[in-house]
Scaffold this motif. Sequence first.
Motif, PDB file in Angstrom:
ATOM      1  N   ALA A 155       0.820  -1.214   0.000  1.00 22.19           N
ATOM      2  CA  ALA A 155       0.000   0.000   0.000  1.00 22.19           C
ATOM      3  C   ALA A 155       0.855   1.265   0.000  1.00 22.19           C
ATOM      4  N   LEU A 156       1.946   1.256   0.790  1.00 18.06           N
ATOM      5  CA  LEU A 156       2.786   2.450   0.868  1.00 18.06           C
ATOM      6  C   LEU A 156       3.379   2.748  -0.504  1.00 18.06           C
ATOM      7  N   GLY A 157       3.167   3.941  -0.971  1.00 22.16           N
ATOM      8  CA  GLY A 157       3.639   4.314  -2.300  1.00 22.16           C
ATOM      9  C   GLY A 157       2.583   4.155  -3.374  1.00 22.16           C
ATOM     10  N   GLN A 158       1.473   3.477  -3.050  1.00 21.74           N
ATOM     11  CA  GLN A 158       0.356   3.317  -3.988  1.00 21.74           C
ATOM     12  C   GLN A 158      -0.866   4.115  -3.576  1.00 21.74           C
ATOM     13  N   LEU A 159      -1.159   4.091  -2.274  1.00 24.33           N
ATOM     14  CA  LEU A 159      -2.391   4.688  -1.761  1.00 24.33           C
ATOM     15  C   LEU A 159      -2.082   5.749  -0.711  1.00 24.33           C
ATOM     16  N   PRO A 160      -2.977   6.708  -0.516  1.00 21.42           N
ATOM     17  CA  PRO A 160      -2.867   7.550   0.674  1.00 21.42           C
ATOM     18  C   PRO A 160      -2.946   6.679   1.916  1.00 21.42           C
ATOM     19  N   CYS A 161      -2.137   6.976   2.919  1.00 18.46           N
ATOM     20  CA  CYS A 161      -2.052   6.123   4.105  1.00 18.46           C
ATOM     21  C   CYS A 161      -2.032   7.013   5.349  1.00 18.46           C
ATOM     22  N   ASP A 162      -3.182   7.143   5.977  1.00 20.36           N
ATOM     23  CA  ASP A 162      -3.355   7.995   7.153  1.00 20.36           C
ATOM     24  C   ASP A 162      -3.620   7.092   8.350  1.00 20.36           C
ATOM     25  N   VAL A 163      -2.646   6.944   9.223  1.00 19.26           N
ATOM     26  CA  VAL A 163      -2.801   6.014  10.342  1.00 19.26           C
ATOM     27  C   VAL A 163      -3.872   6.466  11.327  1.00 19.26           C
ATOM     28  N   GLN A 164      -4.188   7.764  11.333  1.00 16.80           N
ATOM     29  CA  GLN A 164      -5.259   8.245  12.208  1.00 16.80           C
ATOM     30  C   GLN A 164      -6.605   7.727  11.710  1.00 16.80           C
ATOM     31  N   ALA A 165      -6.828   7.793  10.415  1.00 19.64           N
ATOM     32  CA  ALA A 165      -8.078   7.297   9.833  1.00 19.64           C
ATOM     33  C   ALA A 165      -8.147   5.778   9.882  1.00 19.64           C
ATOM     34  N   LEU A 166      -7.009   5.117   9.741  1.00 21.19           N
ATOM     35  CA  LEU A 166      -6.974   3.655   9.749  1.00 21.19           C
ATOM     36  C   LEU A 166      -7.213   3.073  11.135  1.00 21.19           C
ATOM     37  N   ASN A 167      -6.940   3.861  12.165  1.00 17.90           N
ATOM     38  CA  ASN A 167      -7.139   3.402  13.552  1.00 17.90           C
ATOM     39  C   ASN A 167      -6.324   2.160  13.884  1.00 17.90           C
ATOM     40  N   CYS A 168      -5.127   2.076  13.339  1.00 21.43           N
ATOM     41  CA  CYS A 168      -4.283   0.907  13.587  1.00 21.43           C
ATOM     42  C   CYS A 168      -3.344   1.170  14.761  1.00 21.43           C
ATOM     43  N   ASP A 169      -2.909   0.090  15.381  1.00 21.53           N
ATOM     44  CA  ASP A 169      -1.926   0.184  16.458  1.00 21.53           C
ATOM     45  C   ASP A 169      -0.510   0.025  15.941  1.00 21.53           C
ATOM     46  N   VAL A 170      -0.348  -0.793  14.915  1.00 22.42           N
ATOM     47  CA  VAL A 170       0.954  -1.006  14.277  1.00 22.42           C
ATOM     48  C   VAL A 170       0.734  -1.058  12.768  1.00 22.42           C
ATOM     49  N   LEU A 171       1.609  -0.406  12.028  1.00 17.99           N
ATOM     50  CA  LEU A 171       1.591  -0.473  10.557  1.00 17.99           C
ATOM     51  C   LEU A 171       3.020  -0.538  10.082  1.00 17.99           C
ATOM     52  N   LYS A 172       3.264  -1.402   9.096  1.00 22.18           N
ATOM     53  CA  LYS A 172       4.635  -1.525   8.585  1.00 22.18           C
ATOM     54  C   LYS A 172       4.636  -1.625   7.071  1.00 22.18           C
ATOM     55  N   GLY A 173       5.784  -1.281   6.481  1.00 20.80           N
ATOM     56  CA  GLY A 173       5.968  -1.429   5.043  1.00 20.80           C
ATOM     57  C   GLY A 173       7.429  -1.282   4.678  1.00 20.80           C
ATOM     58  N   ALA A 174       7.832  -1.960   3.613  1.00 25.99           N
ATOM     59  CA  ALA A 174       9.209  -1.900   3.140  1.00 25.99           C
ATOM     60  C   ALA A 174       9.433  -0.648   2.300  1.00 25.99           C
ATOM     61  N   GLY A 175      10.677  -0.182   2.288  1.00 26.67           N
ATOM     62  CA  GLY A 175      11.010   0.985   1.484  1.00 26.67           C
ATOM     63  C   GLY A 175      11.218   0.684   0.019  1.00 26.67           C
ATOM     64  N   ARG A 176      11.485  -0.572  -0.320  1.00 24.55           N
ATOM     65  CA  ARG A 176      11.937  -0.921  -1.669  1.00 24.55           C
ATOM     66  C   ARG A 176      10.826  -1.053  -2.697  1.00 24.55           C
ATOM     67  N   LYS A 177       9.578  -1.092  -2.276  1.00 20.27           N
ATOM     68  CA  LYS A 177       8.491  -1.343  -3.212  1.00 20.27           C
ATOM     69  C   LYS A 177       8.054  -0.037  -3.876  1.00 20.27           C
ATOM     70  N   PHE A 178       6.793   0.310  -3.782  1.00 16.62           N
ATOM     71  CA  PHE A 178       6.286   1.466  -4.521  1.00 16.62           C
ATOM     72  C   PHE A 178       6.839   2.798  -4.019  1.00 16.62           C
ATOM     73  N   LEU A 179       7.447   2.813  -2.833  1.00 12.76           N
ATOM     74  CA  LEU A 179       8.089   4.030  -2.343  1.00 12.76           C
ATOM     75  C   LEU A 179       9.405   4.314  -3.064  1.00 12.76           C
ATOM     76  N   ARG A 180       9.969   3.286  -3.726  1.00 11.26           N
ATOM     77  CA  ARG A 180      11.182   3.434  -4.540  1.00 11.26           C
ATOM     78  C   ARG A 180      12.428   3.722  -3.709  1.00 11.26           C
TER      79      ARG A 180
END
Length: 395
Positions: A190-215
């Motif tokens: 999702a990171l690098g593809q979609l808007p990602c707002d952790v406040q709206a997502l209401n998640c406790d933990v979120l992770k993502g790799a730097g090498r994918k869509f974030l480039r």
Amino acid sequence: MNLGEVERLRAATPGCASVIHFNHAGASLPSQATLDAIIEQLRLEALCGPMEAADQSVQARARSAAALLLNANTENIAFASSGSAAWGMAFNALGPWQDGERILVGRHEWGGNLACIARAVSAGARLEVIPCDETGAVSVSALQQMIDPKVKLIALTWLPANGGLINPAEAIGAVARQHGIPYFIDAGQALGQLPCDVQALNCDVLKGAGRKFLRGPRGTALMYIKPGFLERLVPGHLDVLSAPWNGEGFSVRDDARRFETSEVSVALLAGLANALEEFNHLGATRIRQRIEGLSGQLRERLESVSGLTLHNLGPANQQSGLVAFTLKGWDSVELKQRLAQRGINIGANGVAYTPLDMQARGLDSIARIAVSYLNTEEEMDVLLNALNELSLIKD
């Protein structure tokens, strides 16, 4: 995002001149500026000494850019060597698990996360799969019916690795918050593809790799931990950074860096900082619109390839840039290799990547095209011509 802007972005990306790259879900093509940031840091380390060149401003830039990306505070951001490492550290810090405690996951959960959960299951926890709705996405109503006091974690892979599904992460977060249940999001695709707002997502933990869509560079990942939830996590490993000496003993940090270590590649973080800043400058909404348009067009055109079967899940009008398919007579890895010989990069996933979903759908493997805002219609033409030609070989 107009064509002139796309061409400027491609001109600033060396790989675009040498390969047709549709494997952005595996690892995307970095910009020249990201390469320069890494090389410059390595040059400084060679000239001044690696320790002496470890400017703290590099990490500060990366953390600020990551916080902006996620709509979070910098103290809630930690860096890791991979998304799987970040998820595993957070999950393992939840323990110990007790007999009968329940872990609820979507059918599309990433295999690496399931491998971590398996250790909790061996300790007596129960892994349960949330049913899918009629589109193949995680069913929010079914999740609501599964909640009881024994549920100790809801885990979601937002965009599965084996297709274009976008799971309802925000709606699932609302259920988790309603019942006070910890909620982990794997946002690797999702990171690098979609808007990602952790406040709206209401998640406790979120992770993502730097090498994918974030480039960003390989060997980098970011993790968000919600304020207030951090105190519930006890890291399995501590060092002088995560638990600094306070004059009388070692005290665990009160920010997300309790999951970091004192040894880190500053060069890779310099590259990640640049990649994150480039993404923030372009804007997630504009990037989403371009990827959605290109991948939708590609799906329509792939339907005309003889022997090709698309493996889509989720609403047809809401798909990610990951396009999963099989081609009659071709093993997915062999197909990937044959396209690589033509200068076209795609991905190929086996059962281990998303075992619950692959088994449920009777799939041994899938080929995967991952579309970025860097891709063009001309590149899609070349890809489609190649697939049409290869479909005739084993027709």
